[in-house]
Write an enzyme that holds these catalytic residues in place. Structure first.
Site, short mmCIF file in Angstrom:
data_model
loop_
_atom_site.label_atom_id
_atom_site.label_comp_id
_atom_site.label_asym_id
_atom_site.label_seq_id
_atom_site.Cartn_x
_atom_site.Cartn_y
_atom_site.Cartn_z
N ASP A 131 -57.17 23.09 -3.18
CA ASP A 131 -58.49 21.91 -2.49
C ASP A 131 -57.85 20.49 -2.62
OD1 ASP A 131 -59.44 21.84 0.08
OD2 ASP A 131 -61.41 22.16 -0.98
N ASN A 148 -57.61 27.65 9.08
CA ASN A 148 -56.43 26.65 9.43
C ASN A 148 -56.31 25.62 10.50
OD1 ASN A 148 -55.83 26.20 5.57
ND2 ASN A 148 -57.41 25.03 6.89
#
Length: 253
Positions: free
Chosen positions: A25, A73
């Site tokens: 991330d 996503n």
């Protein structure tokens, strides 16, 4: 095995985890901090994957699983999603020879139905090309979500019950893992999340029931092999009891 080789192997093993999973991330934030487009950060993050994969044999890590793209996503902008898909295709083409040369076996987990045919074709080719590799096992979670994985596994299990291949009374906690995307992998020992977020984001929900976690502030493109080593060494100092109690005579904790 020669004594020095044995000592070297033992040294690597002492770092701890056999299987490490990473939630990579912070790519977008890393790029934004530098006044660049988010995709610039994703490209930098892809370069970091190579460094960490190459360090695994030195640290005794046999399995590395990285979270590349989640089922959630798809909510990102169309431009970013398209750029990521292009990045994945380019990564496979660019890294295939290096992965093979480094004896890395590659697998992909996740639902491939929504991915385009060109990308899934490259994924299939890379899996087949590296199937005989006996070094690091690299698993890439692409269009992956833990809940989605369990739902798909449960559907396949239910189909086997309906066809008489499996009796309902024989279904237990050992049964479902055989239907998961990770059925050929050991459960992760250590899960690392970068960027300062302290959540697991639907990653390996079943498999990480007894995994150790490390949440670090470092953004993924800045995550070095030295920090990786430090986290592995920290894991090696943990007392993992899996719900039990220390052995008699062990120091109280």
């Amino acid at each position: 095995m020669p004594e020095d080789a044995a000592d070297s192997a033992a040294g690597r093993t002492r770092l701890g985890p056999r299987h490490v999973a990473i939630i990579m991330d912070g790519n977008g934030r890393w790029a934004t901090q530098r006044g660049r487009p988010r995709l610039f950060g994703h490209h930098a993050g892809a370069q970091r994957v190579r460094e960490i994969v190459e360090s695994c044999p030195d640290y005794g890590v046999e399995y590395l699983t990285v979270f590349a793209f989640s089922t959630e996503n798809w909510k990102r902008t169309q431009a970013e999603v398209a750029g990521l898909m292009n990045l994945f295709r380019g990564y496979i083409r660019r890294e295939a020879r290096a992965l093979l040369a480094n004896d890395v076996r590659v697998r992909f987990i996740g639902d491939r139905v929504r991915l385009d045919a060109k990308l899934t074709g490259l994924m299939d080719e890379l899996e087949e090309m590296t199937a005989g590799c006996a070094g690091t096992n690299l698993t890439v979670a692409l269009n992956y979500g833990g809940r989605d994985e369990v739902a798909r596994a449960t559907k396949r299990l239910a189909e086997d019950v309906g066809r008489g291949r499996l009796r309902p009374e024989d279904v237990d906690e050992e049964t479902l893992p055989r239907y998961l995307d990770t059925c050929v992998l050991p459960d992760p020992d250590l899960v690392i999340r970068t960027s300062g977020e302290a959540r697991i984001s639907n990653f390996l929900l079943w498999q990480s029931a007894y995994a150790e976690y490390e949440f670090v502030d470092t953004l993924w493109p800045d995550f070095t092999r030295e920090e990786f080593r430090r986290l592995l060494e920290s894991y090696g100092r943990r007392d993992r009891r899996f719900g039990g109690v220390p052995a008699q005579g062990a120091a109280a904790r």
